[in-house]
Design an enzyme around this catalytic site. Structure first.
Site, PDB file in Angstrom:
ATOM      1  CG  HIS A   1      -1.845   1.127   1.336  1.00 57.29           C
ATOM      2  ND1 HIS A   1      -3.158   1.052   0.925  1.00 57.29           N
ATOM      3  CD2 HIS A   1      -1.681   2.396   1.806  1.00 57.29           C
ATOM      4  CE1 HIS A   1      -3.758   2.213   1.132  1.00 57.29           C
ATOM      5  NE2 HIS A   1      -2.880   3.052   1.672  1.00 57.29           N
ATOM      6  CD  GLU A   2       1.551   3.589   3.655  1.00 61.19           C
ATOM      7  OE1 GLU A   2       1.765   4.669   3.055  1.00 61.19           O
ATOM      8  OE2 GLU A   2       0.496   3.369   4.291  1.00 61.19           O
TER       9      GLU A   2
ATOM     10  CG  HIS B   1       0.302   6.296  -0.710  1.00 65.14           C
ATOM     11  ND1 HIS B   1      -0.692   7.098  -1.218  1.00 65.14           N
ATOM     12  CD2 HIS B   1      -0.272   5.571   0.289  1.00 65.14           C
ATOM     13  CE1 HIS B   1      -1.823   6.862  -0.559  1.00 65.14           C
ATOM     14  NE2 HIS B   1      -1.591   5.941   0.363  1.00 65.14           N
TER      15      HIS B   1
ATOM     16  CD  GLU C   1      -6.070   5.420   0.220  1.00 61.83           C
ATOM     17  OE1 GLU C   1      -6.218   4.345   0.846  1.00 61.83           O
ATOM     18  OE2 GLU C   1      -5.195   6.264   0.540  1.00 61.83           O
TER      19      GLU C   1
END
Length: 506
Positions: free
Chosen positions: A265-266, A269, A295
């Site tokens: 997830h990170e 980003h 997101e």
């Protein structure tokens, strides 16, 4: 003359960016390595840098430069870099200068008090303590909105901060359609026994979890020469420059999914930030277009790639080799169902792909009602519980698992903080579909552990533009159509129709 003024504007913006980056370094350190004894001094140091940055950015000289450059900007094509820089800087400048300093100070002092009370009230299940504080937060949030007259809904200016160009009027219809699709989907799936995810809760040594996760994100394209991964309590991505974009994660040795999907997830980003056009460095353009677009990238890499069947057809044998004792007796089918388990839940941050957005929609609707005055704070708990029963078929046993669970309303303004999570999910499917339509080989490449085609398309159509375009403009440019829920609903029905064929019709 224009060149000189543009150069001066960029020099002033670079100075502000340097100060903000220094503050970000201190903030990152506070969340990773700083000893507890440094907290008091760190708060003072950050406050000094933030005050200095605000003073530099709100200097009337920047306003005069923007006025002097306006005719030049209007003479350029809309998508010219200089036009975008002047446009985006003006938007941020007006936001920073229109809120009186006494209101900023009042909000800051109140939020400090509210957050400190919430830290104690949530574990104590003390909703009554927070009611008067939240009433004050709602009042201050309305006063912030009133600094930007002309809005249709008092939440519009607050949404503008996170998702520029979007309003309650544009988001509500989108979310209403989404809810109409999600509620029956959740009911259908959860009417059947949930997947067995016990395989994820065996003992997984942290060092091997970390090594596997980093191997995956290197393959995604995360550049460790311009980034690093560290541990923290609440994972985040942070950028000091395009050449230094860091991620954090957390591990639980009895929950394989925690560290792995946090890392993916990170990294999503970070891939966005690492691939912004270098020409934008040190300016407001060197950021993501919005919280929703940002997101969309964390969700795309975590869910559409990292929880997909093709991804695990390649990586599951490698994961089994990393954890032979834990996963040697677990089939790919069992593991795939485990990481995509659907169940009704009370806590937003623990929710799965299918139920997660219902948590967000509830919060968006309630905070809009608070700000417009159709819902009183004293009635918020009952409204919260009623929506959880109607939308998710579950009622919180206490307020710690209900209205008090999120920090957002107690550690910031009310309004504008939640919609980006669901907008990102909707965008992620539309963006991924556009990439696959342009390059039909992408799913097969993912099945082989290859991501360059996907990442290159994302860089060309999303990442390199930074904050140059408004989010809805960017989505339509990248995908060829306005933002809509159709691709996202089709994705959920297709994926979970295969996992729960008895419950879901594609």
């Amino acid at each position: 003359m224009v060149e000189q003024k543009l150069a001066e504007l960029k020099a002033r913006l670079l100075e502000v960016d340097n100060i903000n980056a220094a503050a970000s370094v201190l903030s990152w350190d506070q969340s990773t390595y700083m000893p507890p004894g440094g907290a008091q001094a760190r708060a003072r140091q950050l406050a000094t840098l933030q005050q200095l940055s605000h003073q530099k950015f709100t200097d009337p000289a920047i306003g005069r430069l923007l006025d002097d450059l306006q005719a030049y900007a209007e003479s350029l094509p809309y998508d010219h870099d200089d036009a975008a820089l002047i446009r985006v800087t003006r938007r941020e400048y007006e936001r920073a200068t229109k809120i009186p300093q006494d209101l900023v100070a009042a909000l800051s002092a109140h939020i400090s008090q509210s957050y400190a009370a919430w830290v104690e009230a949530r574990p104590a299940n003390d909703w009554a303590r927070m009611v008067p504080l939240l009433e004050k937060t709602v009042e201050l949030s309305r006063r912030i909105a009133d600094c930007f007259p002309g809005y249709e809904h008092p939440m519009d200016p607050l949404i503008e901060w996170a998702d520029p160009g979007m309003t309650v009027a544009t988001i509500r219809p989108l979310f209403a359609k989404l809810r109409d699709n999600l509620v029956p989907l959740v009911e259908a799936i959860t009417a059947h026994p949930p997947a067995d995810d016990s395989c994820l809760h065996r003992t997984y040594p942290e060092d091997r979890q970390r090594e596997f996760g980093e191997r995956v994100i290197r393959a995604f394209g995360y550049d460790f020469n311009r980034g690093r991964q560290d541990k923290t309590a609440h994972p985040f991505m942070i950028k000091f420059s395009i050449g230094d974009v860091r991620i954090t994660t957390r591990f639980k040795e009895n929950d394989l999914s925690e560290g792995l999907f946090s890392t993916l997830h990170e990294a999503g980003h970070a891939l966005y930030e690492q691939n912004v056009d270098w020409a934008y460095e040190g300016t407001p353009l060197a950021n993501g277009a919005s919280s929703g677009v940002h997101e969309s990238q964390s969700r795309l890499w975590e869910n559409l790639v990292g929880r997909s069947r093709p991804f695990w057809e390649h990586y599951y044998p490698h994961l089994q080799a990393t954890f032979p004792e834990q996963l040697g007796d677990v089939s790919l089918d069992t593991f795939y169902r485990a990481i995509n388990k659907v169940q009704r839940s009370l806590i937003r941050t623990d929710a799965d792909e299918v139920t997660y957005n219902l948590h967000v929609l509830i919060r968006f609707d309630l905070e809009a009602q608070l700000l417009e005055g159709s819902l009183a704070v004293k009635d918020l708990r009952d409204a919260w519980n009623a929506r959880y029963e109607s939308d998710l078929g579950i009622t919180p046993p206490d307020d710690a698992h209900g209205v008090l669970q999120d920090v957002h309303w107690f550690g910031g303004v009310v309004g504008g903080a939640f919609q980006g999570y669901t907008l990102g999910n909707i965008m992620s499917a539309q963006i991924f579909n556009a990439a696959v339509n342009a390059h039909p080989s992408i799913p097969d490449e993912i099945r082989q552990g290859q991501f360059e085609t996907l990442r290159t398309w994302l860089t060309e159509n999303i990442y390199r533009h930074g904050a140059k375009f408004l989010p809805l403009e960017l989505i339509e440019r990248a995908t060829g159509k306005p933002l809509d829920i159709a691709d996202y609903i089709a994705y959920l029905r297709r994926k979970y129709g295969e996992l729960y064929p008895e419950a879901v019709k594609a």
